[in-house]
Enzyme design. Structure first.
Site, PDB file in Angstrom:
ATOM      1  N   LYS A  23      -8.436   9.318 -18.491  1.00 28.17           N
ATOM      2  CA  LYS A  23      -8.677  10.062 -19.721  1.00 28.17           C
ATOM      3  C   LYS A  23      -7.395  10.134 -20.564  1.00 28.17           C
ATOM      4  O   LYS A  23      -6.924   9.118 -21.011  1.00 28.17           O
ATOM      5  CB  LYS A  23      -9.242  11.437 -19.363  1.00 28.17           C
ATOM      6  CG  LYS A  23     -10.332  11.405 -18.253  1.00 28.17           C
ATOM      7  CD  LYS A  23     -11.589  10.686 -18.670  1.00 28.17           C
ATOM      8  CE  LYS A  23     -12.560  10.397 -17.532  1.00 28.17           C
ATOM      9  NZ  LYS A  23     -12.893  11.498 -16.633  1.00 28.17           N
TER      10      LYS A  23
ATOM     11  N   ARG B  80       0.840  -1.210   0.000  1.00 26.88           N
ATOM     12  CA  ARG B  80       0.000   0.000   0.000  1.00 26.88           C
ATOM     13  C   ARG B  80       0.872   1.255   0.000  1.00 26.88           C
ATOM     14  O   ARG B  80       0.610   2.219  -0.709  1.00 26.88           O
ATOM     15  CB  ARG B  80      -0.960   0.000   1.200  1.00 26.88           C
ATOM     16  CG  ARG B  80      -1.806   1.248   1.250  1.00 26.88           C
ATOM     17  CD  ARG B  80      -2.953   1.272   2.257  1.00 26.88           C
ATOM     18  NE  ARG B  80      -3.021   0.201   3.210  1.00 26.88           N
ATOM     19  CZ  ARG B  80      -2.310   0.136   4.354  1.00 26.88           C
ATOM     20  NH1 ARG B  80      -1.484   1.120   4.685  1.00 26.88           N
ATOM     21  NH2 ARG B  80      -2.434  -0.892   5.165  1.00 26.88           N
TER      22      ARG B  80
ATOM     23  N   TYR C 215     -16.929  18.917 -13.399  1.00 25.89           N
ATOM     24  CA  TYR C 215     -17.194  17.499 -13.651  1.00 25.89           C
ATOM     25  C   TYR C 215     -18.302  17.016 -12.701  1.00 25.89           C
ATOM     26  O   TYR C 215     -18.241  17.287 -11.489  1.00 25.89           O
ATOM     27  CB  TYR C 215     -15.904  16.698 -13.428  1.00 25.89           C
ATOM     28  CG  TYR C 215     -16.088  15.209 -13.554  1.00 25.89           C
ATOM     29  CD1 TYR C 215     -16.377  14.631 -14.782  1.00 25.89           C
ATOM     30  CD2 TYR C 215     -16.005  14.382 -12.452  1.00 25.89           C
ATOM     31  CE1 TYR C 215     -16.567  13.261 -14.903  1.00 25.89           C
ATOM     32  CE2 TYR C 215     -16.180  13.014 -12.561  1.00 25.89           C
ATOM     33  CZ  TYR C 215     -16.463  12.460 -13.790  1.00 25.89           C
ATOM     34  OH  TYR C 215     -16.649  11.112 -13.902  1.00 25.89           O
TER      35      TYR C 215
ATOM     36  N   ASP D   5      -7.986  20.806 -11.461  1.00 30.02           N
ATOM     37  CA  ASP D   5      -8.259  19.538 -12.127  1.00 30.02           C
ATOM     38  C   ASP D   5      -7.762  19.699 -13.565  1.00 30.02           C
ATOM     39  O   ASP D   5      -8.373  20.397 -14.364  1.00 30.02           O
ATOM     40  CB  ASP D   5      -9.768  19.255 -12.071  1.00 30.02           C
ATOM     41  CG  ASP D   5     -10.132  17.899 -12.686  1.00 30.02           C
ATOM     42  OD1 ASP D   5      -9.336  17.381 -13.499  1.00 30.02           O
ATOM     43  OD2 ASP D   5     -11.215  17.370 -12.357  1.00 30.02           O
TER      44      ASP D   5
HETATM   45  C1  PLP Z   1     -13.397  11.671 -15.379  1.00 27.78           C
HETATM   46  C2  PLP Z   1     -13.110  12.903 -14.635  1.00 27.78           C
HETATM   47  C3  PLP Z   1     -12.979  12.878 -13.243  1.00 27.78           C
HETATM   48  C4  PLP Z   1     -13.158  11.627 -12.424  1.00 27.78           C
HETATM   49  O1  PLP Z   1     -12.205  10.664 -12.712  1.00 27.78           O
HETATM   50  P1  PLP Z   1     -12.468   9.087 -12.569  1.00 27.78           P
HETATM   51  O2  PLP Z   1     -11.188   8.489 -13.007  1.00 27.78           O
HETATM   52  O3  PLP Z   1     -13.625   8.748 -13.439  1.00 27.78           O
HETATM   53  O4  PLP Z   1     -12.789   8.839 -11.130  1.00 27.78           O
HETATM   54  C5  PLP Z   1     -12.699  14.081 -12.618  1.00 27.78           C
HETATM   55  N1  PLP Z   1     -12.549  15.231 -13.305  1.00 27.78           N
HETATM   56  C6  PLP Z   1     -12.674  15.284 -14.636  1.00 27.78           C
HETATM   57  C7  PLP Z   1     -12.495  16.585 -15.343  1.00 27.78           C
HETATM   58  C8  PLP Z   1     -12.958  14.130 -15.352  1.00 27.78           C
HETATM   59  O5  PLP Z   1     -13.112  14.191 -16.674  1.00 27.78           O
END
Ligand code: PLP
Length: 392
Positions: free
Chosen positions: A205, A55, A107, A180
């Site tokens: 992504k 971990r 998001y 983000d």
């Molecule tokens: C997809 C996404 C998230 C969340 O990520 P996960 O990997 O699905 O938990 C957060 N912020 C943005 C801008 C995203 O596109």
């Protein structure tokens, strides 16, 4: 210079492949192996090679974390089982009852985490503002505000926020700025270099880039925040496993070539949509008429692979258009090599209440495209035939 710094001061493309990485010290394996182990042998009690338990320590995850820290220009990075797990860990930095200001075009899952989990569990109170309006941001700050949460470009309206201007406001008030950076990736923009304290990512992504994993990361500018995040990562345990760390690291190596292509293709797609008689409006920060274009041109190296458009159609025809796509896949998510298309009001942003959606402009005829790296002429032809099918 540490063992892992051989790519330091090299260009981005070189650092994608070598940043924070080295050949496997045990075998010389050129790519970082998948270390699928939970624990490490000790030669005597407390005597080990710096690796104790999976971990807290995993060489595959650490390689990914070092690479991400290198590309974002942070002191250290931490990988989690999803983007939301990374974001939740960042919220663990805050004491009970904190006030936060977040951008309003957020998001959907982040909004859900703030409102449906954190509000009840730790009394987090969030004010949502359009941060492209700095006066609105200033007005939303309170003496107890401890965090700013930004998404730029935002999702799905691709609004642009001036990161440096927000940081300037936050710094003097002892507020942590979190960006983000999922949509932009470090290829397009590096928020830490503009003064932000923490960058968060959904690795799912563009970083992973192949729609084959779920993962997240948080990267801290300074060692003080990094030490806190490291503690939280180990104490709450939402780590990314070694297999997914391997996939994310493999994806990361081609980030430079993929992003260059995504950005080029998205601009072509935005220009095509902008002149289409059946398209009401196009949101793409690379278009000169986008309200955030000047700021985007200043703080970003490319304008990203996401394009949002409002069709001149009702809901039924919009749905028909989405279902008629053949190369674009109708699916949530983004950032993979394959092109995706979706309907935010029904799909990704359904967790945002309808009145809030309407307020920020997520209309029934609004569609969001993640422009992949297929041939751009094929992609444009696909959208062209899908629109024709919907109105035909
Ligand atoms: C997809 C996404 C998230 C969340 O990520 P996960 O990997 O699905 O938990 C957060 N912020 C943005 C801008 C995203 O596109």
């Amino acid at each position: 210079m540490s063992f892992y710094d051989k790519a330091k001061d090299k260009a981005f493309a070189t650092r994608c492949i070598h940043g924070g990485q080295t050949h496997d010290s045990a075998t010389g394996a050129v790519s970082v192996p998948i270390y699928a182990n939970s624990t490490y042998a000790q030669s005597a009690p407390g005597e080990h090679q710096g690796f104790v338990y999976g971990r807290g320590h995993n060489p595959t995850r650490h390689a990914l974390e070092r690479a991400l820290a290198d590309l974002e220009g942070g002191a250290a990075g931490f990988a989690f089982g999803s983007g939301l797990a990374a974001m939740d860990a960042v919220l663990d930095l805050l004491p009970v009852g904190t006030h936060m200001v977040a951008s309003d075009d957020l998001y959907g899952g982040s909004y859900r985490l703030f409102e449906k989990v954190r509000k009840g569990s730790t009394g987090l109170e969030v004010t949502y503002v359009d941060m492209s309006d700095l006066d609105a941001l200033r007005a939303a700050l309170r003496p107890q505000t401890r965090m700013l949460w930004l998404e730029t470009p935002s999702n799905p309206l691709l609004k642009i926020i001036d990161i440096a201007a927000c940081v300037e406001m936050a710094r003097s008030r002892d507020i942590i700025t979190v960006v983000d950076n999922t949509f932009a990736t470090p290829w397009c923009q590096q928020p830490l270099s503009l003064g932000a304290d923490i960058v968060v990512h959904s690795l799912t992504k563009y970083i992973g880039g192949h729609s084959d994993l779920i993962g997240g990361a948080a990267i801290a500018l300074n060692t003080e925040l990094a030490d806190k995040l490291k503690f939280i990562q180990n104490a709450t345990g939402g780590i990314l496993g070694p297999f997914d760390s391997f996939l994310a690291l493999r994806g990361l190596k081609t980030l430079d070539v993929r992003m260059e292509r995504h950005c080029r293709a998205a601009l072509r797609m935005a220009e095509y949509l902008a002149q289409h008689p059946q398209v009401e409006k196009v949101y793409y920060p690379g278009l000169p008429n986008h309200p955030g274009h000047a700021i985007a041109a200043r703080q970003m190296r490319g304008f990203g692979g996401m394009v949002t458009a409002v069709l001149k159609m009702d809901l039924a025809a919009t749905k028909k258009m989405l279902s008629a796509c053949r190369i674009f896949t109708l699916a949530e998510s983004l950032g993979g090599v394959e092109s995706l298309i979706e309907h935010p009001a029904i799909m990704t942003h359904a967790s945002i209440p309808a009145d809030q959606r309407e307020k920020i402009g997520i209309a029934d005829a609004l569609i969001r495209l993640s422009v992949g790296i297929e041939d751009i002429d094929d992609l444009i032809a696909d959208i062209d035939q899908a629109i024709a099918a919907a109105i035909g």
